[in-house]
Design an enzyme around this catalytic site. Structure first.
Site, PDB file in Angstrom:
ATOM      1  N   ASP A 186      32.786  34.084  41.199  1.00 57.14           N
ATOM      2  CA  ASP A 186      32.739  34.045  42.660  1.00 57.14           C
ATOM      3  C   ASP A 186      33.385  32.738  43.101  1.00 57.14           C
ATOM      4  OD1 ASP A 186      32.344  34.623  45.311  1.00 57.14           O
ATOM      5  OD2 ASP A 186      30.250  35.198  45.096  1.00 57.14           O
TER       6      ASP A 186
HETATM    7  C1  NOJ Z   1      32.032  34.764  48.212  1.00 56.26           C
HETATM    8  C2  NOJ Z   1      31.236  36.027  48.156  1.00 56.26           C
HETATM    9  O1  NOJ Z   1      29.999  35.806  47.521  1.00 56.26           O
HETATM   10  C3  NOJ Z   1      31.957  37.151  47.450  1.00 56.26           C
HETATM   11  O2  NOJ Z   1      31.196  38.324  47.565  1.00 56.26           O
HETATM   12  C4  NOJ Z   1      33.323  37.322  48.019  1.00 56.26           C
HETATM   13  O3  NOJ Z   1      33.952  38.435  47.442  1.00 56.26           O
HETATM   14  C5  NOJ Z   1      34.089  36.055  47.787  1.00 56.26           C
HETATM   15  N1  NOJ Z   1      33.430  34.971  48.501  1.00 56.26           N
HETATM   16  C6  NOJ Z   1      35.536  36.158  48.230  1.00 56.26           C
HETATM   17  O4  NOJ Z   1      35.640  36.191  49.588  1.00 56.26           O
END
Ligand code: NOJ
Length: 770
Positions: free
Chosen positions: A304
C-alpha cells in the site's frame, strides 16, 4: 532511443515464433491438458526471455511504482517533481504509475517508457476504480446490500470498461476486508461483516473487472486488498494495530482473499496495519506461506502507499534499507510510493541479504501481468480517444449505475404503509443533502466530476407525480469539502429550520434526507459517534414535533446508530451513497416503481458502545438468557445486546412468509445435505426476497458461531405466489478451519435456519455422520 523499442519488438517476434511451435507440440502430446496451462507456459517462456535481457537495475525498476504528477491518494513522501519522475521512467526505473489517467496523459507517459527506455517495457497504469471511474455506481457496501452477484459483477464490468476507456489497465479493487466495526470509515469500501457473502462478492467483483480474458481491451487487472485483517483495526481507528486470533484470521478474514485468488485476481495489495506484531508489508507468513505457497497465487503483490517505509514508524524496521529487505523477502513485489526498493534493492542483492531469485520472481510476476494485459502486443491498447469519448458516461454505464442503485436500497421500516407515496399527497422534502449533487458520489471519486450526481430534489422533480415543496432546513457541511481536509459540520446554525418546519406543517408526508457527507466515510474517516452528524438529529426531532408522517431517507457510508429514529419515525429507507444516479433511484423506490429488495450486509448498532457488533459471534458461558432475572449474564446495563437492525435484514412493499423447512439427511451417502423450505409472497404486490440459510455447528473442537450464513437465493414472487426453495450443504459449508489453519469437518448436530434475515426463526436440525 527508438532503437530500444526495436529490440523489444524483435524479441517479441522471436518469442512468438518460438511459442507457436511449443503450443502445437504440447497440444498434440496431451490432448486433455487444460488450454490455459499451455498458454501459461508460453507466457512463462516469454517472460523468462525478457528477464534474461534485463540488468539488475532494470529489474528493480519494474518493482517501483510512482504516483502521477498531480493526484495524490496518500501523504507525499518525497519532493519528486514531474521532471525527476519522468527521468526515472526514461531510465527504466519505473514499472508502474498510479493516478495518471485520461488517454492523453496515459499515452504521453507510456510513450516515454516504450520509446525512450532501453528495453521499451510498457508501464501498467493503476487507479482506485472502486465503484466507477467517472460515472459512479453505489459505494461497495451499498452494492453488497443487493446480494445480487450478477448485478455486482456487471457493475464492476462497467467500471472496468469506463476506466479502460480512460487509459487505465489496473484497479486497486476489490477491497475484500471483512469488518465488524462501523467506526472504521472504510467499511464503505467493502462487502460488510460476513465472510460467506464477502467471498461471493469478491469473486463477482474480480470477474467483473477482469472478465474471462484480460487481454480484452475493456477489462482491467483486479487487486484484492488489503492483505490482511485491515478491517479489524483496533477501536475502528484508521491505520490502527490489529490483534486477532487465528480462528478469526482463518475463518473470517482470509476466505474472501482466497475467493479472489480462485477467481483469478492478478494482484494483491498489502495492508497498512500490523497483524499480531508483524506489519503486513513484511509478513512472510501472509504473503509467502499462505498467498504464494499454500494458495499458489501467481500474480504480483503491491504494497500500500508508503507502507514499506512506514514500518519504521511501526517500530519494526529500523531504517529504509531494512524496510526494503523485510518487504521484498516477505513477498511484496512492488513498492508503491516508498521509494526504498529503487534506492536499496541493488545494494541488498550485492550484500546477499536479498537473493537474485527473489528479485527475479517478483519481476516475472509483474511482467506476466503486463503480458496478460496485452501491453507488449500493443502498449497503447488502452489509449483510444475515440473509445474514451464513446464509453465514458455512456448510456450503458449510466443505466448500469441506476440498476445497481435501485438494487442497493434497503427498506428498514414502513409502518402503516406510509410508502410508497400516494398520488395527490402534498409532500415536503427537507434536508440540505437533498439538494447535494456531490456527496453521494462517495469518497473514492477522483475520476468523477464534482456535482454531477442526480440529487434527490432532481430525481423527485423528474417524476413530478407528487406535489413537492423542497426546503433545505439547516445547513449541513459548512466548510468547503476538500479531499484532504476535515469537514466542518454545522453544529449551531439553525437558519433554515423555520422555513422547513412551515413546509412540514403544510404537508401530508415529509421526506427527510439526512446522513453523512460522502467524504465522511472512506479512508482516514473513522468516527466515534455513529449518530447523525451536526444538527440533523435535532432537526429531525423538530420536524417530528410538527408532522409525524416522516419518511427518513438515510445517506451514509457506514451503519449508523439511530435508536430514536427507529422508535419514532414511521418509514426509514437506507439509501447509502448511491452514486451518479442516486436521485433517480431513490425517487423510483419512494414512488413504488421499484419494490426495494436490499438486505443489510452489516449489522446496524443500537449504540456505538456495542461495536464491534456482528451476527456470527460466539456464545459465552453466560449468554444473555442465562440465569435470567439475575445480573450474572453477558449483557449491558444501558443497552440491549441486539443490534438496531440485524445483518441480512430488509423489508419490501410486500410481505414474505417462510414455512415447511425440511432436511434430507444423506450426507454419508453423497456428501451433501439438502435443505428445503417454502417461501410465500403474502402481500398484494410483486416483490423480490433474499431467502437466507444459516447453520450452527453446535459442538465442535473449536467453538463455532451461533449462526453462519451458508446460502442465499434471490427470488421474485408475484402477489400470492409461493415457491419451494432448496439449498445444498456440502463439506465446504459445514466445515471450518482449526487454529492451525487445517480444514475440519466434524460429526455432530447442526442447526439450520431459513428466513429473511440473520434472525430467521424457522429451524431444523440434523446429525452429521461421515
Ligand atoms: C491507500 C489505500 O489504502 C489503498 O486502498 C489505495 O489503493 C492506495 N492508497 C492507492 O490510492
Amino acid at each position: 532511443m527508438k532503437y530500444s523499442f526495436k529490440i523489444i519488438i524483435g524479441l517479441l517476434v522471436f518469442i512468438s515464433i518460438y511459442s507457436c511451435g511449443a503450443k502445437t507440440n504440447q497440444t498434440a502430446i496431451k490432448p486433455n491438458e487444460n488450454k490455459s496451462t499451455v498458454i501459461q507456459s508460453d507466457l512463462d517462456r516469454k517472460v523468462d526471455s525478457l528477464l534474461g535481457l534485463m540488468t539488475l537495475r532494470e529489474k528493480i525498476g519494474q518493482m517501483n511504482q510512482y504516483t502521477g504528477f498531480r493526484d495524490f491518494t496518500g501523504p507525499v513522501n518525497k519532493a519528486s517533481d514531474e521532471e525527476s519522475k519522468t527521468q526515472d521512467i526514461r531510465d527504466g526505473l519505473v514499472g508502474s504509475m498510479l493516478n495518471v489517467r485520461g488517454v492523453k496523459n496515459v499515452r504521453a507517459v507510456q510513450r516515454i517508457a516504450v520509446e525512450e527506455t532501453r528495453l521499451g517495457i510498457p508501464l501498467i497504469f493503476g487507479f482506485d476504480v472502486i465503484h466507477g471511474y467517472q460515472t459512479m455506481a453505489p459505494i461497495p457496501l451499498a452494492e453488497s446490500a443487493s446480494w445480487d452477484m450478477e448485478a455486482i459483477e456487471n457493475s464492476s464490468r462497467l467500471a472496468a470498461k469506463e476506466a479502460a476507456a480512460a487509459g487505465l489497465n489496473w484497479t486497486f479493487a476489490p477491497m475484500v476486508d471483512i469488518s465488524r466495526d462501523a467506526r472504521w470509515g472504510r467499511v464503505m469500501e467493502g462487502a460488510g461483516e460476513d465472510p460467506y457473502l464477502g467471498s461471493l462478492i469478491a469473486k463477482a467483483r474480480v470477474k467483473g473487472f477482469q472478465g474471462d480474458d484480460l487481454s480484452n481491451r475493456f477489462t482491467i487487472a483486479a487487486c484484492a486488498k488489503h492483505f490482511a485483517a485491515y478491517g479489524f483495526s483496533e477501536s475502528g481507528r484508521e491505520y490502527n494495530t490489529v490483534d486477532i486470533g487465528t480462528s478469526t484470521l482463518y475463518n473470517v478474514v482470509l476466505p474472501p482473499f482466497k475467493a479472489a485468488v480462485d477467481a483469478g485476481a492478478r494482484t494483491f495489495m498489502s495492508s497498512f496495519n500490523d497483524l499480531n506484531g508483524i506489519p503486513a508489508s513484511a509478513n512472510y507468513f501472509l504473503f509467502r506461506d499462505i498467498l504464494k505457497d499454500k494458495w499458489n497465487f501467481e500474480g504480483f503483490v503491491v504494497s500500500d502507499w508508503a507502507s514499506i517505509k512506514e514500518m519504521i514508524n511501526h517500530n519494526y524496521a529500523p531504517d529504509d534499507i531494512a524496510a526494503a529487505r523485510l518487504s521484498v523477502n516477505a513477498g511484496i513485489d512492488m513498492d508503491m510510493e516508498s521509494y526504498v526498493y529503487l534506492d536499496y534493492l541493488e545494494q541488498l542483492v550485492e550484500d546477499g541479504t536479498v537473493s537474485m531469485a527473489t528479485i527475479d520472481d517478483a519481476v516475472k510476476r509483474i511482467l506476466k501481468v503486463k503480458f496478460e494485459l496485452g501491453l507488449f502486443e500493443d502498449p497503447y491498447r488502452y489509449c483510444s480517444e475515440e473509445d474514451e469519448a464513446k464509453v465514458i458516461d455512456s448510456n450503458e454505464i449510466k443505466e448500469g449505475a441506476l440498476d445497481m442503485a435501485l438494487k442497493s436500497i434497503v427498506l428498514l421500516k414502513n409502518e402503516g404503509d406510509l410508502l410508497p407515496l400516494k398520488r395527490d399527497q402534498k409532500i415536503a422534502v427537507l434536508g440540505d443533502l437533498a439538494f447535494d449533487k456531490n456527496s453521494v458520489l462517495g469518497n473514492w471519486r477522483l475520476g468523477a466530476i464534482d456535482n454531477t450526481a442526480v440529487s434527490l430534489q432532481e430525481g423527485l422533480s423528474t417524476y413530478s407525480k407528487g406535489n413537492f415543496n423542497f426546503e433545505r432546513g439547516p445547513a449541513f457541511v459548512t466548510s468547503k469539502a476538500e479531499f484532504s481536509q476535515e469537514l466542518i459540520y454545522n453544529k449551531t446554525d439553525t437558519t433554515g429550520t423555520k422555513a422547513a418546519l412551515d413546509a412540514a406543517k403544510n404537508a401530508d408526508v415529509v421526506i427527510m434526507l439526512l446522513g453523512e457527507h460522502g467524504l465522511q466515510s472512506g479512508e482516514a474517516r473513522s468516527r466515534t459517534d455513529l449518530g447523525l452528524p451536526g444538527v440533523q438529529q435535532q432537526f429531525l426531532e423538530q420536524v417530528y414535533a410538527v408532522n409525524q408522517n416522516i419518511v427518513l431517507v438515510l445517506t451514509n457510508g457506514r451503519p449508523l446508530a439511530l435508536p430514536w429514529a427507529k422508535k419514532n419515525i414511521p418509514a426509514i429507507v437506507e439509501a447509502w451513497q448511491l452514486g451518479s444516479q442516486s436521485g433517480h433511484a431513490i425517487a423510483q423506490v419512494l414512488h413504488g416503481d421499484f419494490n426495494p429488495s436490499g438486505k443489510l450486509p452489516m449489522s446496524f448498532p443500537f449504540d456505538v458502545g456495542q461495536v464491534p457488533i456482528y451476527y456470527n459471534h460466539k456464545n459465552t458461558g453466560r449468554p444473555k438468557d442465562y440465569n435470567e432475572g439475575t445480573v450474572f449474564n453477558s449483557h449491558y446495563q444501558d443497552a440491549p445486546n441486539e443490534p438496531l437492525w440485524p445483518f441480512g435484514f430488509g423489508l419490501s412493499y410486500t410481505t414474505f412468509e417462510y414455512d415447511q423447512i425440511e432436511i434430507n439427511d444423506n450426507f454419508s451417502v453423497d456428501g451433501t445435505i439438502t435443505v428445503t423450505a417454502q417461501i410465500k409472497n403474502v402481500g398484494d404486490r410483486k416483490g423480490t426476497e433474499v431467502a437466507q440459510l444459516y447453520i450452527q455447528d453446535e459442538f465442535a473442537t473449536t467453538i463455532r458461531p451461533v449462526r453462519e450464513l451458508k446460502g442465499f437465493k434471490k427470488i421474485e414472487l408475484e402477489a400470492g405466489e409461493s415457491q419451494n426453495i432448496s439449498f445444498i450443504l456440502t463439506s465446504n459449508e459445514l466445515g471450518f478451519f482449526d487454529n492451525q489453519g487445517n480444514w475440519l469437518l466434524e460429526d455432530g448436530n447442526f442447526n439450520v435456519w431459513v428466513g429473511g434475515s440473520s434472525q430467521a426463526n424457522l429451524k431444523q436440525s440434523f446429525m452429521l455422520k461421515q
